[in-house]
Motif scaffolding. Sequence first.
Motif, PDB file in Angstrom:
ATOM      1  N   PRO A  48      -3.004  -6.749  -8.352  1.00  0.00           N
ATOM      2  CA  PRO A  48      -2.481  -6.128  -7.128  1.00  0.00           C
ATOM      3  C   PRO A  48      -3.565  -5.309  -6.443  1.00  0.00           C
ATOM      4  O   PRO A  48      -4.619  -5.013  -7.017  1.00  0.00           O
ATOM      5  CB  PRO A  48      -1.359  -5.224  -7.650  1.00  0.00           C
ATOM      6  N   ARG A  52      -0.882   1.448  -3.171  1.00  0.00           N
ATOM      7  CA  ARG A  52       0.542   1.126  -3.182  1.00  0.00           C
ATOM      8  C   ARG A  52       1.304   1.864  -2.090  1.00  0.00           C
ATOM      9  O   ARG A  52       2.453   1.532  -1.816  1.00  0.00           O
ATOM     10  CB  ARG A  52       1.137   1.496  -4.550  1.00  0.00           C
ATOM     11  N   THR A  53       0.697   2.879  -1.483  1.00  0.00           N
ATOM     12  CA  THR A  53       1.321   3.644  -0.411  1.00  0.00           C
ATOM     13  C   THR A  53       0.301   3.886   0.695  1.00  0.00           C
ATOM     14  O   THR A  53      -0.888   3.565   0.537  1.00  0.00           O
ATOM     15  CB  THR A  53       1.841   4.998  -0.922  1.00  0.00           C
ATOM     16  N   ASP A  97       5.733   1.954   3.787  1.00  0.00           N
ATOM     17  CA  ASP A  97       4.781   1.630   2.720  1.00  0.00           C
ATOM     18  C   ASP A  97       3.880   0.462   3.101  1.00  0.00           C
ATOM     19  O   ASP A  97       2.918   0.161   2.390  1.00  0.00           O
ATOM     20  CB  ASP A  97       5.515   1.284   1.420  1.00  0.00           C
ATOM     21  N   ARG A 121      -1.027  -1.789   4.987  1.00  0.00           N
ATOM     22  CA  ARG A 121      -1.235  -2.148   3.569  1.00  0.00           C
ATOM     23  C   ARG A 121      -0.823  -3.602   3.378  1.00  0.00           C
ATOM     24  O   ARG A 121       0.314  -3.969   3.619  1.00  0.00           O
ATOM     25  CB  ARG A 121      -0.419  -1.240   2.661  1.00  0.00           C
ATOM     26  N   VAL A 123       0.000  -6.971   1.360  1.00  0.00           N
ATOM     27  CA  VAL A 123       0.541  -7.452   0.093  1.00  0.00           C
ATOM     28  C   VAL A 123       0.584  -8.971   0.136  1.00  0.00           C
ATOM     29  O   VAL A 123       1.122  -9.557   1.088  1.00  0.00           O
ATOM     30  CB  VAL A 123       1.952  -6.887  -0.175  1.00  0.00           C
ATOM     31  N   ASP A 131      -4.035  -9.159  -3.426  1.00  0.00           N
ATOM     32  CA  ASP A 131      -3.818  -8.393  -2.198  1.00  0.00           C
ATOM     33  C   ASP A 131      -5.140  -8.197  -1.451  1.00  0.00           C
ATOM     34  O   ASP A 131      -5.183  -8.261  -0.215  1.00  0.00           O
ATOM     35  CB  ASP A 131      -3.210  -7.022  -2.529  1.00  0.00           C
TER      36      ASP A 131
END
Length: 290
Positions: A48, A52-53, A97, A121, A123, A131
């Motif tokens: 990943p 994450r934020t 997010d 961000r 994903v 990512d």
Amino acid sequence: MQRKAYVSGVAALLAVLLAGCTGGSPQDESPTDPKPGDTATTSAAAPPGKYRTLPEPCAAVSQNTLDALLPGIGQITDERQREKAYAGTATPTFDTDRKVGCRWKAEAASVTDHLLVDFERVVSYENAVSDDDEATRIFAGKVTAADLPEPSSSPEDSGDDDGSQPGSGSSDEPSAEGSQDEDEASPDGSDGPDSDASASGTASGEPGATSVPAALQPRVLDDLGDEAFLDDALNDSRQRTVTVVFRTSNVIVTIQYDEQPASTTDVPSSEDMQDRARKLADRLAETFND
């Protein structure tokens, strides 16, 4: 006695059948075919992304930085309106997010400035694609859309400023050494139609001008995040837009800085606007490294 033997034979047959249902060779113990997307039989999932934020965008730019980019913000006399201008306005989003942004605006007597800061961000939805790789692909698309010019050293960048090089290299064109003769051909005695605009960083004050120094041309940046680029555009109404985009791991940051002079005879400075936008980009990149 025959009936008893028959019953025993039936029991033996049932025992064999039950053994066939519950037993079997090791080859029969393999799992059933996985559903599409099942990771049980696919290769190991890609790692990943690092983040994450996302930061809170309206709090990501300091008041001192806003004063530098938006000179009119400090000139707002109403305290409540000034505080509102410093606070900025969050851009609409469906997932804080994944994508967030903030806008600021300030009007002064001579210019109106706008600033946008956007965080995305990335994903990946492909198990085999990380990512970071997906963010790299999206960033490459932004570079393509920006249509950056090829880096080059044109004669205009290297020779016209100090008059030490020929203007075009052809035999029927006047050289830089004879440029003083051009005053006689110009009715107003000026150095030519591009002289004033060149001093302000554009060839003629029109969009697409080409005499901006090479150091200020739209370009790839090598010292910001994992990869970055800067774009600089001037429209017909003399509004200049400087855009800085950089990627750090799976986050893409976009800074868009606009300045619109009150007079169409004024041209915002590429050098000043790029310098302010780059400093903000450097500060934002540092926050992701903390």
